[in-house]
Design a protein around this motif. Structure first.
Motif, PDB file in Angstrom:
ATOM      1  N   PRO A 164       0.847  -1.083   0.097  1.00 28.98           N
ATOM      2  CA  PRO A 164       0.098   0.001  -0.033  1.00 28.98           C
ATOM      3  C   PRO A 164       0.973   1.437   0.177  1.00 28.98           C
ATOM      4  CG  PRO A 164      -0.857  -1.649   1.602  1.00 28.98           C
ATOM      5  CD  PRO A 164       0.492  -2.119   1.173  1.00 28.98           C
ATOM      6  N   LEU A 165       1.933   1.337   0.744  1.00 25.98           N
ATOM      7  CA  LEU A 165       2.869   2.562   0.804  1.00 25.98           C
ATOM      8  C   LEU A 165       3.482   2.700  -0.710  1.00 25.98           C
ATOM      9  CD1 LEU A 165       4.437   4.581   2.485  1.00 25.98           C
ATOM     10  CD2 LEU A 165       6.180   3.007   2.654  1.00 25.98           C
ATOM     11  N   ASP A 166       3.785   1.764  -1.265  1.00 26.76           N
ATOM     12  CA  ASP A 166       4.333   1.806  -2.777  1.00 26.76           C
ATOM     13  C   ASP A 166       3.383   2.312  -3.623  1.00 26.76           C
ATOM     14  OD1 ASP A 166       6.481   0.647  -1.920  1.00 26.76           O
ATOM     15  OD2 ASP A 166       5.671  -1.461  -2.720  1.00 26.76           O
ATOM     16  N   VAL A 167       2.022   2.024  -3.489  1.00 27.84           N
ATOM     17  CA  VAL A 167       0.956   2.612  -4.379  1.00 27.84           C
ATOM     18  C   VAL A 167       0.679   4.136  -3.974  1.00 27.84           C
ATOM     19  CG1 VAL A 167      -1.518   2.460  -4.784  1.00 27.84           C
ATOM     20  CG2 VAL A 167      -0.220   0.147  -4.541  1.00 27.84           C
ATOM     21  N   GLU A 168       0.499   4.280  -2.677  1.00 24.76           N
ATOM     22  CA  GLU A 168       0.346   5.639  -2.264  1.00 24.76           C
ATOM     23  C   GLU A 168       1.447   6.571  -2.670  1.00 24.76           C
ATOM     24  OE1 GLU A 168      -2.416   7.099  -0.970  1.00 24.76           O
ATOM     25  OE2 GLU A 168      -3.163   5.174  -1.531  1.00 24.76           O
ATOM     26  N   MET A 170       3.711   6.249  -5.232  1.00 28.13           N
ATOM     27  CA  MET A 170       3.983   6.399  -6.666  1.00 28.13           C
ATOM     28  C   MET A 170       2.656   7.396  -7.113  1.00 28.13           C
ATOM     29  SD  MET A 170       5.613   3.027  -8.320  1.00 28.13           S
ATOM     30  CE  MET A 170       4.976   1.785  -7.523  1.00 28.13           C
ATOM     31  N   LYS A 171       1.728   7.315  -6.502  1.00 22.06           N
ATOM     32  CA  LYS A 171       0.498   8.031  -7.091  1.00 22.06           C
ATOM     33  C   LYS A 171       0.571   9.624  -6.756  1.00 22.06           C
ATOM     34  CE  LYS A 171      -3.712   6.412  -6.711  1.00 22.06           C
ATOM     35  NZ  LYS A 171      -5.037   5.781  -6.002  1.00 22.06           N
ATOM     36  N   ALA A 172       1.139   9.720  -5.496  1.00 27.34           N
ATOM     37  CA  ALA A 172       1.562  11.348  -5.034  1.00 27.34           C
ATOM     38  C   ALA A 172       2.740  11.962  -6.048  1.00 27.34           C
ATOM     39  CB  ALA A 172       2.053  11.253  -3.618  1.00 27.34           C
ATOM     40  N   ILE A 173       3.505  11.083  -6.718  1.00 25.51           N
ATOM     41  CA  ILE A 173       4.854  11.633  -7.403  1.00 25.51           C
ATOM     42  C   ILE A 173       4.773  11.802  -8.728  1.00 25.51           C
ATOM     43  CG2 ILE A 173       6.259  11.450  -5.222  1.00 25.51           C
ATOM     44  CD1 ILE A 173       7.680   9.559  -6.944  1.00 25.51           C
ATOM     45  N   HIS A 174       3.797  10.716  -9.233  1.00 26.93           N
ATOM     46  CA  HIS A 174       3.917  10.405 -10.744  1.00 26.93           C
ATOM     47  C   HIS A 174       3.500  11.494 -11.619  1.00 26.93           C
ATOM     48  CE1 HIS A 174      -0.598   9.270 -11.094  1.00 26.93           C
ATOM     49  NE2 HIS A 174      -0.352  10.369 -10.680  1.00 26.93           N
ATOM     50  N   SER A 175       3.144  12.748 -11.123  1.00 26.88           N
ATOM     51  CA  SER A 175       2.961  14.088 -11.832  1.00 26.88           C
ATOM     52  C   SER A 175       4.209  15.053 -11.838  1.00 26.88           C
ATOM     53  CB  SER A 175       1.501  14.592 -11.391  1.00 26.88           C
ATOM     54  OG  SER A 175       1.446  15.056 -10.212  1.00 26.88           O
ATOM     55  N   LYS A 176       4.780  14.548 -10.821  1.00 24.03           N
ATOM     56  CA  LYS A 176       6.028  15.432 -10.689  1.00 24.03           C
ATOM     57  C   LYS A 176       7.507  14.791 -11.143  1.00 24.03           C
ATOM     58  CE  LYS A 176       3.827  16.964  -6.503  1.00 24.03           C
ATOM     59  NZ  LYS A 176       3.645  18.019  -6.728  1.00 24.03           N
ATOM     60  N   VAL A 177       7.690  13.605 -11.253  1.00 26.91           N
ATOM     61  CA  VAL A 177       8.862  13.503 -11.688  1.00 26.91           C
ATOM     62  C   VAL A 177       8.725  11.880 -12.447  1.00 26.91           C
ATOM     63  CG1 VAL A 177       9.232  11.731  -9.654  1.00 26.91           C
ATOM     64  CG2 VAL A 177      10.998  12.548 -10.735  1.00 26.91           C
ATOM     65  N   ASN A 178       9.699  11.333 -13.256  1.00 21.25           N
ATOM     66  CA  ASN A 178       9.866  10.292 -14.006  1.00 21.25           C
ATOM     67  C   ASN A 178      10.004   8.975 -13.159  1.00 21.25           C
ATOM     68  OD1 ASN A 178       9.365  11.612 -16.627  1.00 21.25           O
ATOM     69  ND2 ASN A 178      11.503  12.195 -16.231  1.00 21.25           N
ATOM     70  N   ILE A 179       9.110   8.288 -13.023  1.00 18.29           N
ATOM     71  CA  ILE A 179       9.417   6.824 -12.028  1.00 18.29           C
ATOM     72  C   ILE A 179       9.715   5.842 -12.780  1.00 18.29           C
ATOM     73  CG2 ILE A 179       8.168   5.327 -10.533  1.00 18.29           C
ATOM     74  CD1 ILE A 179       6.089   7.331  -9.989  1.00 18.29           C
ATOM     75  N   VAL A 180      10.956   5.093 -12.342  1.00 20.26           N
ATOM     76  CA  VAL A 180      11.287   4.013 -13.176  1.00 20.26           C
ATOM     77  C   VAL A 180      11.128   2.922 -11.955  1.00 20.26           C
ATOM     78  CG1 VAL A 180      13.469   2.626 -14.238  1.00 20.26           C
ATOM     79  CG2 VAL A 180      12.839   4.920 -14.811  1.00 20.26           C
ATOM     80  N   ARG A 200       2.735  -8.966 -12.318  1.00 17.79           N
ATOM     81  CA  ARG A 200       1.877  -8.727 -10.931  1.00 17.79           C
ATOM     82  C   ARG A 200       2.263  -7.099 -10.790  1.00 17.79           C
ATOM     83  NH1 ARG A 200      -0.128 -11.553  -6.345  1.00 17.79           N
ATOM     84  NH2 ARG A 200      -1.430  -9.919  -5.201  1.00 17.79           N
ATOM     85  N   ILE A 201       3.140  -6.899 -10.862  1.00 17.80           N
ATOM     86  CA  ILE A 201       3.654  -5.318 -10.407  1.00 17.80           C
ATOM     87  C   ILE A 201       2.942  -4.345 -11.634  1.00 17.80           C
ATOM     88  CG2 ILE A 201       5.377  -3.425 -10.368  1.00 17.80           C
ATOM     89  CD1 ILE A 201       7.289  -5.693  -8.989  1.00 17.80           C
ATOM     90  N   LEU A 202       3.251  -4.655 -12.870  1.00 16.61           N
ATOM     91  CA  LEU A 202       2.704  -4.057 -14.009  1.00 16.61           C
ATOM     92  C   LEU A 202       1.131  -4.095 -13.950  1.00 16.61           C
ATOM     93  CD1 LEU A 202       5.166  -5.132 -16.903  1.00 16.61           C
ATOM     94  CD2 LEU A 202       4.946  -2.528 -15.726  1.00 16.61           C
ATOM     95  N   ASP A 203       0.443  -5.166 -13.587  1.00 21.43           N
ATOM     96  CA  ASP A 203      -0.990  -5.200 -13.411  1.00 21.43           C
ATOM     97  C   ASP A 203      -1.496  -4.288 -12.405  1.00 21.43           C
ATOM     98  OD1 ASP A 203      -1.099  -6.953 -15.444  1.00 21.43           O
ATOM     99  OD2 ASP A 203      -1.114  -8.678 -14.166  1.00 21.43           O
ATOM    100  N   ALA A 206      -1.217  -0.714 -13.505  1.00 18.60           N
ATOM    101  CA  ALA A 206      -2.282  -0.179 -14.362  1.00 18.60           C
ATOM    102  C   ALA A 206      -3.451  -0.147 -13.701  1.00 18.60           C
ATOM    103  CB  ALA A 206      -2.171  -1.173 -15.551  1.00 18.60           C
ATOM    104  N   GLU A 207      -3.744  -0.953 -12.667  1.00 24.35           N
ATOM    105  CA  GLU A 207      -4.818  -1.125 -12.101  1.00 24.35           C
ATOM    106  C   GLU A 207      -5.150   0.252 -11.390  1.00 24.35           C
ATOM    107  OE1 GLU A 207      -6.780  -3.503  -8.139  1.00 24.35           O
ATOM    108  OE2 GLU A 207      -5.194  -4.570  -9.322  1.00 24.35           O
ATOM    109  N   HIS A 208      -4.128   0.869 -10.392  1.00 29.43           N
ATOM    110  CA  HIS A 208      -4.222   1.864  -9.641  1.00 29.43           C
ATOM    111  C   HIS A 208      -4.036   3.188 -10.431  1.00 29.43           C
ATOM    112  CE1 HIS A 208      -4.385  -0.334  -5.954  1.00 29.43           C
ATOM    113  NE2 HIS A 208      -3.521  -0.944  -6.366  1.00 29.43           N
ATOM    114  N   GLY A 209      -3.931   3.172 -11.660  1.00 32.84           N
ATOM    115  CA  GLY A 209      -3.756   4.380 -12.806  1.00 32.84           C
ATOM    116  C   GLY A 209      -2.345   5.018 -12.495  1.00 32.84           C
TER     117      GLY A 209
END
Length: 373
Positions: A164-168, A170-180, A200-203, A206-209
């Motif tokens: 859950p921490l990973d999802v939250e 990445m959702k918080a910073i994906h509009s500010k920086v290029n995530i790899v 699993r990670i790619l799915d 995509a699921e969490h946008g």
């Protein structure tokens, strides 16, 4: 009669020589860029113990963390996230790269990690704000670009996909920086487990946008080797990597890897892990990472920032308007003041107006009175 006028021969450049010369422009740009040098900022985020520092040292063949202190378990309970930026100048075949690696020790270490990424987001925004300030200032020629161009987000290999921490985060910073996304310590997984975890990670992404960095498609005029390389890199996301700074001798050759009772895991062997692919992606698309940061993330920040200028900016503009109004009034009243108080100029009393009027800086009415003198 003899015609003394000079004869003009207008020859088309292509027919005269077959070559104009502007094909040399890329070489000019290349020389100028190499002379100026390049700047790149890489952020690494992930829980402690996933091998972030080791991987960075392996990637750039340098020791960025010579005196790293590793806190004990008791210290981690209430530990807050810190920002550690290390800058190193790397030169390779005459090309200089000013590399800044931003580490985030303490991320995900505390029991309550609810606010652990606020410090990171604040750091990214501060670099955008700083760049915007420099860009809007007087000296725009030598702006140092400290904006975060890429973020390696380390995912634990021991879980079943994203936490859950990973999802939250990445959702918080994906509009500010290029995530790899990077799967750390890939030597703890079998090849089947690795492929399953990647899918699993790619799915879940995509699921969490979540928007991660998308490698640009190879142009049609590129050679087949580059097109194939781009295809392989795209298929390898998220990159599963192993880092090591130890040199081990294998078959008479010294390689960087990890020695286990059952054999050696080679860091730079593409059959063992995606380390080489990650480095190729970073080096080959470094310019694109900077362009996406400039054209997308920074422009989004800039447009939002200019839509809602801070109060300090508004007050500053008001102060400037007040000063301009004051100067304008002083210029207009000069002709009617000078004849009366010329001797007192050196003492600063020339603003004592005739007919008993006194000039008050703080009052707009005084400007009107002064102008009616």
């Amino acid at each position: 009669g003899i015609n003394l006028m000079p004869t003009l021969f207008l020859l088309h450049p292509l027919t005269a020589a077959g070559y104009v010369g502007f094909a040399n422009l890329p070489n000019q740009v290349h020389r100028k860029s190499v002379k100026k040098g390049f700047e790149f900022t890489l952020m690494v985020v992930g829980e402690s113990g996933l091998g972030k520092s080791t991987l960075i040292n392996s990637l750039f063949l340098t020791d960025l963390y010579p005196e790293r202190y590793i806190p004990g378990a008791a210290e981690k309970i209430e530990r807050t996230v810190q920002i550690e930026a290390s800058t190193v100048e790397i030169e390779e075949r005459g090309v200089k790269l000013r590399l800044t690696v931003v580490d985030t020790p303490g991320y995900g270490d505390a029991i309550n990690s609810q606010d652990c990424f606020k410090t990171i987001i604040q750091y990214i925004d501060n670099q955008f704000e700083r760049y915007l300030h420099d860009e809007s200032g007087l000296n725009r020629r030598h702006i140092v670009d400290n904006r975060v161009h890429c973020c390696f987000y380390f995912i634990s290999p021991f879980g079943h996909g994203l936490k859950p921490l990973d999802v939250e985060f990445m959702k918080a910073i994906h509009s500010k920086v290029n995530i790899v996304p990077v799967i750390a310590k890939a030597d703890t997984l079998t090849l089947k487990e690795r492929d399953r975890l990647k899918k699993r990670i790619l799915d879940e992404i995509a699921e969490h946008g979540i928007r991660i960095y998308q490698l640009p498609d190879a142009d049609s005029d590129e050679d087949e080797e580059f097109k194939e390389q781009t295809r392989i890199l795209k298929a390898s996301i998220p990159f599963s990597v192993i880092g090591s700074n130890q040199l081990i001798e294998v078959k008479g050759k010294k390689i960087r890897g990890r020695l286990y009772p059952w054999g050696v895991v080679e860091v730079e062997n593409p059959e063992h892990n995606d380390f080489l692919k990650l480095r190729t992606m970073l080096v080959t698309h470094m310019q694109d990472l900077q362009e996406v940061t400039q054209d997308l993330h920074y422009e989004n920040f800039r447009s939002e920032r200019l839509k809602r200028p801070g109060r300090a900016v508004e007050e500053d503009m008001m102060d400037k308007d007040q000063i301009l109004l004051q100067k304008e009034a002083e210029v207009k009243i000069m002709p009617c003041i000078m004849p009366f108080n010329l001797p007192n100029l050196s003492h600063g009393h020339w603003l004592n107006l005739p007919q008993g009027k006194h000039f008050d800086y703080s009052s707009t009415h005084s400007y009107k009175d002064a102008l009616s003198c």
